[in-house]
Design a protein around this motif. Structure first.
Motif, PDB file in Angstrom:
ATOM      1  N   PRO A 134     -17.350  19.152 -18.157  1.00 27.93           N
ATOM      2  CA  PRO A 134     -16.848  18.314 -17.063  1.00 27.93           C
ATOM      3  C   PRO A 134     -15.356  18.547 -16.832  1.00 27.93           C
ATOM      4  N   PRO A 135     -14.886  18.328 -15.608  1.00 26.86           N
ATOM      5  CA  PRO A 135     -13.467  18.521 -15.330  1.00 26.86           C
ATOM      6  C   PRO A 135     -12.620  17.416 -15.968  1.00 26.86           C
ATOM      7  N   ARG A 136     -11.334  17.677 -16.086  1.00 29.61           N
ATOM      8  CA  ARG A 136     -10.379  16.650 -16.528  1.00 29.61           C
ATOM      9  C   ARG A 136     -10.421  15.488 -15.536  1.00 29.61           C
ATOM     10  N   PHE A 137     -10.430  14.254 -16.025  1.00 32.24           N
ATOM     11  CA  PHE A 137     -10.625  13.107 -15.123  1.00 32.24           C
ATOM     12  C   PHE A 137      -9.679  11.949 -15.437  1.00 32.24           C
ATOM     13  N   ASP A 138      -9.049  12.012 -16.632  1.00 31.11           N
ATOM     14  CA  ASP A 138      -8.270  10.872 -17.149  1.00 31.11           C
ATOM     15  C   ASP A 138      -7.274  10.294 -16.145  1.00 31.11           C
ATOM     16  N   PHE A 139      -6.628  11.166 -15.353  1.00 31.62           N
ATOM     17  CA  PHE A 139      -5.528  10.700 -14.496  1.00 31.62           C
ATOM     18  C   PHE A 139      -6.002   9.825 -13.333  1.00 31.62           C
ATOM     19  N   LEU A 140      -7.274   9.911 -12.992  1.00 33.62           N
ATOM     20  CA  LEU A 140      -7.767   9.038 -11.910  1.00 33.62           C
ATOM     21  C   LEU A 140      -7.990   7.615 -12.399  1.00 33.62           C
ATOM     22  N   GLU A 141      -7.940   7.435 -13.717  1.00 34.58           N
ATOM     23  CA  GLU A 141      -8.157   6.096 -14.277  1.00 34.58           C
ATOM     24  C   GLU A 141      -6.867   5.494 -14.839  1.00 34.58           C
ATOM     25  N   ARG A 142      -5.741   6.010 -14.388  1.00 33.42           N
ATOM     26  CA  ARG A 142      -4.461   5.434 -14.796  1.00 33.42           C
ATOM     27  C   ARG A 142      -4.180   4.162 -14.001  1.00 33.42           C
ATOM     28  N   ASP A 143      -3.014   3.582 -14.212  1.00 37.76           N
ATOM     29  CA  ASP A 143      -2.658   2.330 -13.532  1.00 37.76           C
ATOM     30  C   ASP A 143      -2.131   2.636 -12.127  1.00 37.76           C
ATOM     31  N   TYR A 144      -2.906   2.297 -11.130  1.00 36.57           N
ATOM     32  CA  TYR A 144      -2.520   2.514  -9.728  1.00 36.57           C
ATOM     33  C   TYR A 144      -2.331   1.166  -9.033  1.00 36.57           C
ATOM     34  N   PRO A 145      -1.073   0.700  -8.901  1.00 34.21           N
ATOM     35  CA  PRO A 145      -0.861  -0.620  -8.257  1.00 34.21           C
ATOM     36  C   PRO A 145      -1.518  -0.668  -6.880  1.00 34.21           C
ATOM     37  N   ILE A 146      -2.145  -1.794  -6.601  1.00 36.38           N
ATOM     38  CA  ILE A 146      -3.023  -1.898  -5.434  1.00 36.38           C
ATOM     39  C   ILE A 146      -2.252  -1.798  -4.124  1.00 36.38           C
ATOM     40  N   GLU A 147      -1.070  -2.418  -4.068  1.00 36.77           N
ATOM     41  CA  GLU A 147      -0.277  -2.352  -2.832  1.00 36.77           C
ATOM     42  C   GLU A 147       0.043  -0.897  -2.477  1.00 36.77           C
ATOM     43  N   THR A 148       0.297  -0.095  -3.511  1.00 36.68           N
ATOM     44  CA  THR A 148       0.609   1.320  -3.254  1.00 36.68           C
ATOM     45  C   THR A 148      -0.642   2.086  -2.845  1.00 36.68           C
ATOM     46  N   GLN A 149      -1.767   1.752  -3.432  1.00 33.93           N
ATOM     47  CA  GLN A 149      -3.028   2.357  -2.981  1.00 33.93           C
ATOM     48  C   GLN A 149      -3.249   2.067  -1.500  1.00 33.93           C
ATOM     49  N   TYR A 150      -2.978   0.813  -1.123  1.00 34.55           N
ATOM     50  CA  TYR A 150      -3.121   0.425   0.287  1.00 34.55           C
ATOM     51  C   TYR A 150      -2.233   1.293   1.177  1.00 34.55           C
ATOM     52  N   GLU A 151      -0.976   1.455   0.756  1.00 34.11           N
ATOM     53  CA  GLU A 151      -0.024   2.219   1.570  1.00 34.11           C
ATOM     54  C   GLU A 151      -0.479   3.681   1.730  1.00 34.11           C
ATOM     55  N   LEU A 152      -0.931   4.268   0.622  1.00 36.80           N
ATOM     56  CA  LEU A 152      -1.393   5.657   0.681  1.00 36.80           C
ATOM     57  C   LEU A 152      -2.633   5.781   1.565  1.00 36.80           C
ATOM     58  N   GLY A 153      -3.582   4.861   1.384  1.00 40.37           N
ATOM     59  CA  GLY A 153      -4.800   4.898   2.196  1.00 40.37           C
ATOM     60  C   GLY A 153      -4.483   4.780   3.670  1.00 40.37           C
ATOM     61  N   ARG A 154      -3.578   3.865   3.978  1.00 41.33           N
ATOM     62  CA  ARG A 154      -3.174   3.658   5.370  1.00 41.33           C
ATOM     63  C   ARG A 154      -2.531   4.924   5.947  1.00 41.33           C
ATOM     64  N   ARG A 155      -1.723   5.563   5.129  1.00 39.36           N
ATOM     65  CA  ARG A 155      -1.051   6.766   5.611  1.00 39.36           C
ATOM     66  C   ARG A 155      -2.038   7.900   5.882  1.00 39.36           C
ATOM     67  N   LEU A 156      -2.991   8.073   4.968  1.00 40.80           N
ATOM     68  CA  LEU A 156      -3.971   9.150   5.169  1.00 40.80           C
ATOM     69  C   LEU A 156      -4.903   8.839   6.335  1.00 40.80           C
ATOM     70  N   SER A 157      -5.241   7.559   6.479  1.00 41.74           N
ATOM     71  CA  SER A 157      -6.087   7.154   7.599  1.00 41.74           C
ATOM     72  C   SER A 157      -5.401   7.464   8.922  1.00 41.74           C
ATOM     73  N   ALA A 158      -4.127   7.117   9.014  1.00 37.27           N
ATOM     74  CA  ALA A 158      -3.368   7.419  10.237  1.00 37.27           C
ATOM     75  C   ALA A 158      -3.229   8.928  10.416  1.00 37.27           C
ATOM     76  N   ALA A 159      -3.093   9.646   9.294  1.00 33.73           N
ATOM     77  CA  ALA A 159      -2.904  11.101   9.383  1.00 33.73           C
ATOM     78  C   ALA A 159      -4.113  11.794  10.010  1.00 33.73           C
ATOM     79  N   VAL A 160      -5.313  11.284   9.747  1.00 38.87           N
ATOM     80  CA  VAL A 160      -6.479  11.930  10.352  1.00 38.87           C
ATOM     81  C   VAL A 160      -6.783  11.369  11.731  1.00 38.87           C
ATOM     82  N   GLY A 161      -5.996  10.391  12.199  1.00 38.94           N
ATOM     83  CA  GLY A 161      -6.105  10.010  13.601  1.00 38.94           C
ATOM     84  C   GLY A 161      -6.552   8.601  13.905  1.00 38.94           C
TER      85      GLY A 161
END
Lengths: 506, 506
Positions: free
Chosen positions: A191-218
């Motif tokens: 299996p591929p390395r996966f540990d880093f996807l289970e680190r501590d990702y503050p939710i407000e920042t996840q929101y900001e990133l998601g919003r940015r990528l959503s806007a980026a695709v239109g």
């Protein structure tokens, strides 16, 4: 006059359906806990009034007059097509006895609590009587709606018009034949390395990133919002107000990231419908009584899966956007290469739970459910034999032993609500996404856009070929116009095979 | 059967009105910019269907049957009162020609843009033709509704049933006679220190403090929410879901603080309605077509002003809560004493703008508008003479010269919407709050609660005497039951006089 009156009525039906969607959105994102009981009553009242308005004598007489008015127009005239869709919907509702609708709604309203308890105790026997009634009522519903070959066809009609048990059979066979060996082969790889996807990702920042990528695709936030919910969904209240939701896990980045891209795909569809179709039959599912611009659940899912998987899980997407993600999560992703990130987000790991399944195994969960539903409806599978049938399929498809009914046949909410007939849309969406993406990628402008992080050419292709038409054309008509043929699993099979051979060096 | 059918219909009317309230709340707090146009259509459709349902032949025949059923009951039987309220509403709507309602709605829909432009250019002449039409249509509306003495009485009926120009005259005289000298005397005194209320107050922290104080006085967040908006309001979708909103200025703390307490007061009213009245006439304004548990706009305002002013601006409140405020804003309030804080939040400063007015001068703005509206409606004041009349009153009441119509007669949005008749409720609310608070404060448990920061006894008093009854009793009946007399300005006058004498050492 009849046509104008009919369109005025459809506009009102659309308004009422949108009002229900707003109340549902609010209930799932904003409503305080105490509001549930009275909100149900408000929704029930709106639902009854909407149906009453659609099938009223006044609407029928406007429809008769409208049909006479448009009779001399050509078959591809917008007016004639709109009138025909109203006729189709009124015929559909006329075939279903009000008492049957009421019975199924009542059964559905008590089912959730029964299912919750059964699942928490992993006790299928206590859910079985409810499911037996649900199957019986849906069988009755199928007889009322009518069908040529299989009663399950009648139940799929509301969600995926034209799809049948017969048409799904070769499709499913082809997918199983392609996917199961891939899953087996991957199971023997590291299996591929996966540990880093289970680190501590503050939710407000996840929101900001998601919003940015959503806007980026239109996705257009002037006509949209992104909110938090328990079970993510997209919902539109006309193309002018299209809302998406996602959920966040602080220690698991992919859920919000790909959830947001998935709902963004649904949202792009609704935002792309021709403005001239607002409040018309082409933006109103009058059979399913839902205000939506997309033409079938499968077609809708093709757009969400296209942006989530074909775009969002592609290596090129992260070649262009991994630095963006690292802006938001410099520590969490600091020791990760784009290659590692891409492999991790495409990890294949067979599991029991559909909603946690990866891209490759997801269709196996869907096919299992669709086949089982069809067999329950035609009586070839009895409710009492269901866990055994379920567990045998999981073993056959994924090589796993189901440890409990809670992780098996009791895992999904769908049957508790009284509804049967909607699972196949997910796989049809995947297949359709593969087919559309193959055609789109042949356009050099689109291909170079995807390679360089410009998603506008692909979005434009989808608006032109799919979104703008709303519900004017059937799913297969859209496919033929765009790709030259009806639903075809080969592009999707080729995509999966190539992708996973590469990732897992098969 | 007639009674049950009638109540079923009222329940549906309530559901539809609540659906409209939800769509309005969403439009004012959540909706993306693009949604406005289609949202208006959705609201218009719901509005038409609601009115059609309420006045339908089916409802009228259920009403006739229900009246026969409850005829033998005593006049204070709940069933008889509920039926009587439906009759009253249907009679009211039957008197208003549909064409007149349509004309006023159309006029209102174009008025906002005309008013915005006129105000921005301070050009009354360009608004005057619209206002003339508005006055003429409302005069026509008054004739249709009917009245005994003054046509303005008919327009107030929807908001403040029973209130008349004649009943307001002695009330307003008494208030002017008490307030104007107080304002003059304060004008000769040194203003209190105020600088610290205009420091930097981060908005998120303002929200947290407002939420904490709202919960402290008893607002139930399990059945409520606090959101941000441009023009703060409270709205309920049954007692189970009661939402408040406020606005924030980063450099001006009082707006959000007292705005939140004000809307909390409205919210407590709705949250306190007897659960048995949910979806009944006692929680549905069938005349105004608004789903609300409070009995008149004035009675509602009595609750908001009571919690905002009698509780929230009292010295005792800050003796108990200033340390709480300092927890949230340690730097901003570090050099401030509770005495200084209390004086600052009660600063009196005559100004031109109603919505910025302090507690003492607010009623002068209201009386001015009410008197002017009544004079416009009875024709004793012509629209062309309005700015002159307005400015003369401002001079008389506040000693100020109005510098422009934008800061004078053009400042309020109300007339642009086509609506006349609603201003008096604010002053009635103040008077009623004074009267209720005087009675409540005589209870030793309530008095000691207020002294010690326990607001439950006062809230309980309001639930018992006002909230729980919903719309069962009229405003004056509630006052007589609670205080022994109908609306009486003396407690409010005594409260204002004592309070401002103390603060300004008069």
């Amino acid at each position: 006059m009849g046509y104008a009156r009919l369109m005025e009525t459809v506009g009102r039906v659309n308004d009422l359906l949108n009002a229900q969607s707003i109340l549902n959105w609010d209930a799932r994102t904003m409503m305080p806990h105490g509001g549930h009981e009275t909100r149900s009553k408000q929704l029930a009242t709106l639902s009854v009034l909407t149906r009453d308005l659609l099938v009223s004598d006044a609407t029928r007489s406007a429809l008769d007059a409208a049909e006479a008015e448009v009779a001399s127009k050509s078959d591809d005239a917008v007016e004639k097509q709109m009138v025909a869709q109203v006729r189709e919907a009124i015929d559909y509702h006329s075939r279903i006895p009000a008492d049957l609708t009421r019975q199924r709604a009542e059964l559905g309203s008590i089912g959730h609590a029964i299912w919750m308890k059964a699942r928490s105790e992993s006790d299928f026997a206590s859910f079985a009587p409810h499911l037996e009634k649900t199957v019986a009522l849906n069988r009755e519903m199928a007889e009322a709606i009518g069908y040529s070959e299989h009663p399950y066809d009648a139940l799929m009609y509301r969600f995926e018009p034209g799809e049948t048990v017969a048409s799904l059979k070769p499709l499913f066979n082809r997918l199983r034949e392609a996917i199961i060996p891939l899953v087996r082969a991957i199971g023997e790889k590291q299996p591929p390395r996966f540990d880093f996807l289970e680190r501590d990702y503050p939710i407000e920042t996840q929101y900001e990133l998601g919003r940015r990528l959503s806007a980026a695709v239109g996705y257009d936030f002037e006509r949209g919002r992104l909110d938090t919910t328990v079970h993510p969904f997209e919902v539109s209240f006309t193309r002018n107000d299209v809302r998406i939701t996602t959920r966040y896990y602080r220690n698991y980045l992919p859920a919000s990231l790909f959830g947001t891209l998935h709902e963004t795909g649904h949202g792009l569809y609704e935002q792309g419908v021709d403005p001239a179709y607002t409040r018309t039959p082409f933006a109103t599912d009058m059979v399913g009584l839902y205000a939506v611009g997309g033409v079938s659940f499968g077609a809708h899912e093709s757009q969400s899966r296209l942006w989530e998987n074909h775009v969002g899980r592609a290596r090129a997407f992260w070649d262009n956007n991994f630095d963006v993600a690292k802006e938001y999560f410099p520590e969490q992703l600091g020791d990760v290469s784009v290659e590692e990130f891409w492999r991790a987000i495409n990890r294949v790991r067979p599991g029991f739970i559909r909603v946690e399944a990866d891209e490759l195994t997801y269709d196996l969960h869907i096919m299992l459910r669709t086949d089982i539903e069809a067999a329950l409806i035609d009586g070839s599978l009895k409710v009492k034999d269901l866990p055994e049938a379920w567990n045998a399929k999981i073993k056959e498809y994924l090589g796993l032993e189901v440890p409990s009914d809670a992780k098996g046949v009791l895992q999904d909410v769908h049957w508790s609500s009284g509804q049967i007939g909607t699972f196949c849309n997910y796989t049809i969406g995947n297949v359709m996404a593969g087919q559309l993406f193959e055609t789109a990628s042949k356009d050099p402008g689109i291909a170079s856009g995807l390679a360089n992080g410009d998603y506008e050419p692909l979005r434009h292709f989808m608006v032109e070929n799919i979104h703008q038409h709303g519900r004017r054309y059937s799913r297969d008509t859209l496919l033929v116009r765009t790709t030259g043929r009806t639903l075809d699993p080969e592009p999707y099979v080729a995509y999966l095979t190539k992708k996973y051979q590469e990732i897992y060096s098969l």
